[in-house]
Design a protein around this motif. Structure first.
Motif, PDB file in Angstrom:
ATOM      1  N   UNK A 171       0.809  -1.226   0.000  1.00 18.61           N
ATOM      2  CA  UNK A 171       0.000   0.000   0.000  1.00 18.61           C
ATOM      3  C   UNK A 171       0.837   1.267   0.000  1.00 18.61           C
ATOM      4  N   UNK A 172       2.106   1.163   0.388  1.00 13.62           N
ATOM      5  CA  UNK A 172       2.988   2.326   0.389  1.00 13.62           C
ATOM      6  C   UNK A 172       3.967   2.304  -0.779  1.00 13.62           C
ATOM      7  N   UNK A 173       3.777   1.374  -1.711  1.00 12.74           N
ATOM      8  CA  UNK A 173       4.601   1.350  -2.911  1.00 12.74           C
ATOM      9  C   UNK A 173       5.877   0.539  -2.779  1.00 12.74           C
ATOM     10  N   UNK A 222       3.477   0.977  -8.517  1.00 14.37           N
ATOM     11  CA  UNK A 222       3.508   2.052  -7.515  1.00 14.37           C
ATOM     12  C   UNK A 222       2.403   3.076  -7.795  1.00 14.37           C
ATOM     13  N   UNK A 223       2.255   3.451  -9.054  1.00 16.04           N
ATOM     14  CA  UNK A 223       1.239   4.449  -9.413  1.00 16.04           C
ATOM     15  C   UNK A 223      -0.157   3.957  -9.059  1.00 16.04           C
ATOM     16  N   UNK A 228      -0.969   1.758  -6.788  1.00 14.65           N
ATOM     17  CA  UNK A 228      -1.108   1.681  -5.335  1.00 14.65           C
ATOM     18  C   UNK A 228      -1.367   3.066  -4.741  1.00 14.65           C
ATOM     19  N   UNK A 229      -0.679   4.075  -5.259  1.00  7.06           N
ATOM     20  CA  UNK A 229      -0.871   5.432  -4.729  1.00  7.06           C
ATOM     21  C   UNK A 229      -2.196   6.040  -5.182  1.00  7.06           C
ATOM     22  N   UNK A 230      -2.440   5.984  -6.471  1.00  5.58           N
ATOM     23  CA  UNK A 230      -3.567   6.731  -7.046  1.00  5.58           C
ATOM     24  C   UNK A 230      -4.879   5.961  -6.981  1.00  5.58           C
ATOM     25  N   UNK A 231      -4.810   4.710  -6.608  1.00  8.54           N
ATOM     26  CA  UNK A 231      -6.002   3.895  -6.385  1.00  8.54           C
ATOM     27  C   UNK A 231      -6.812   3.692  -7.658  1.00  8.54           C
ATOM     28  N   UNK A 232      -6.103   3.669  -8.778  1.00 11.06           N
ATOM     29  CA  UNK A 232      -6.739   3.525 -10.086  1.00 11.06           C
ATOM     30  C   UNK A 232      -5.832   2.692 -10.984  1.00 11.06           C
ATOM     31  N   UNK A 275       5.483   8.347 -11.261  1.00 15.61           N
ATOM     32  CA  UNK A 275       4.164   8.262 -11.880  1.00 15.61           C
ATOM     33  C   UNK A 275       4.306   7.792 -13.322  1.00 15.61           C
TER      34      UNK A 275
END
Lengths: 137, 137, 137, 137
Positions: C40-42, C66-67, C69-73, C94
């Motif tokens: 969840x933290x990449x 990573x993107x 996980x961060x952006x939830x998309x 990103x």
């Protein structure tokens, strides 16, 4: 002199076998570790961090695999008084902590495999189990 | 084997409580410190640097929190002769200076909290006050 | 307000299932890819690069995971005219290239999984196959 | 000419007020954001990431605060055609995304405060609420 020399590279099937065998051994002896497989140039081919492992183990384990692939030896061979200087000379990637092994095929080092995050003896047991999953006659 | 394991994450309410409690304790004992809260993977969730603190303390305090979150122990546990090598192996993020504590909920480490910038004993007092502000049964 | 929020983390069993399912699909459709699973933290939990894959795919695939996980998309959602600026603002991590998916459990994003190195449609097919290997009700 | 000019610096009491006010506003309007306070030199004084925020928002929000502290303007002032070049010239720290504000005391910029991670209008509302928590007559 020939322009090229025959060698081998590690397939992803072999990498997956090593990850699976390492995880099985770690579960058997009850430790939480990271595992890493690198190629002859030190590039990561496969990696897994067990649920519950210390996350710094991802970095230290990768360095064990890189060190074995470069130095063509199991990690831990250097005299202790040389270690800090070697770590700095090798841009922080060298490690003298046991648990990394070269992958040798037909007398050539074609990569490295390592385990880290548990006690040193446990790391060695897990890494050897991973290495034993492939045929490196 | 299960695909997922139940755990917890630190809310921002908890982070704010830790910052406030740490600042109160620092004021009480008359020190200027930085405070940092990180999640289970070492990512910064909350940070404050006191007016008058040495600005390097921002960096050293963050490393204490990261180290405790990874290693699942209060910082300062390593034998001194191993520390320099560990710092290099862990890419400069490991620290053996007391003042960092893991945040443990239901037996699992879900993050770390740390104080830094004063004397070691004072850093420990402040970090413990921050940790005590939350319920970690 | 609660100090902690219940969530889940990805076990290594789940990570191994995703690697295996992604590799199987890649073999089925005849492509050479990298696969990456992050938390969840990449932070990287699992990675594999197929024999024959472009080695840059290791980097680009990790950024997809990573993107997401961060952006939830799923990756690829941003208007193209914003992408370069977003890449710089997010320190190069990103990416807007399809092939990354959030891992969602109980309505919460607990990580990301991605495939990269083939054609975009193929990357998406492989990443979806990896994601489908786990239960994310 | 005098050797020194009188100025002010942001106390941690002020930073905590800004974090608290920003969080209150974010809760009120139902968004998940990061908040950052930096000093006149762009150094982070305080930071919080809300539970549920996209973790890239930590980076983008810090850049908003840094940009406002340096440029002495709310973020978003630059003509769009200049932005990419400015981002690169300022080593990736410049951002033109609204949500960052300079902190001005007695006509001098003494720092910056920013919110990020929601829609731009929401980021601006939250950052203004944070700024309004301190007296900057």
């Amino acid at each position: 002199m020939p322009d090229f020399a025959a060698t081998h590279r590690i397939t992803h099937e072999a990498s997956m076998k090593m990850l699976a065998a390492g995880l099985a051994k770690a579960n058997e002896i009850g430790v939480k570790i990271s595992l890493c497989v690198v190629d002859a140039s030190g590039q990561t081919l496969a990696f897994i961090m067990m649920d519950g492992a210390r996350f710094f183990s991802g970095r230290t384990t990768t360095k064990k695999a890189i060190t074995s692939a470069s130095q063509r030896l199991p990690t831990g061979y250097a005299p202790e008084e040389n270690v800090l200087s070697m770590q700095i000379r090798m841009d922080g990637d060298f490690t003298n902590v046991p648990g990394g092994f070269p992958i040798i095929v037909d007398g050539q080092v074609i990569g490295g495999v390592a385990a880290g995050g548990a006690q040193l003896e446990e790391d060695v047991i897990v890494a050897k189990a991973a290495l034993a999953a492939i045929t490196t006659s």
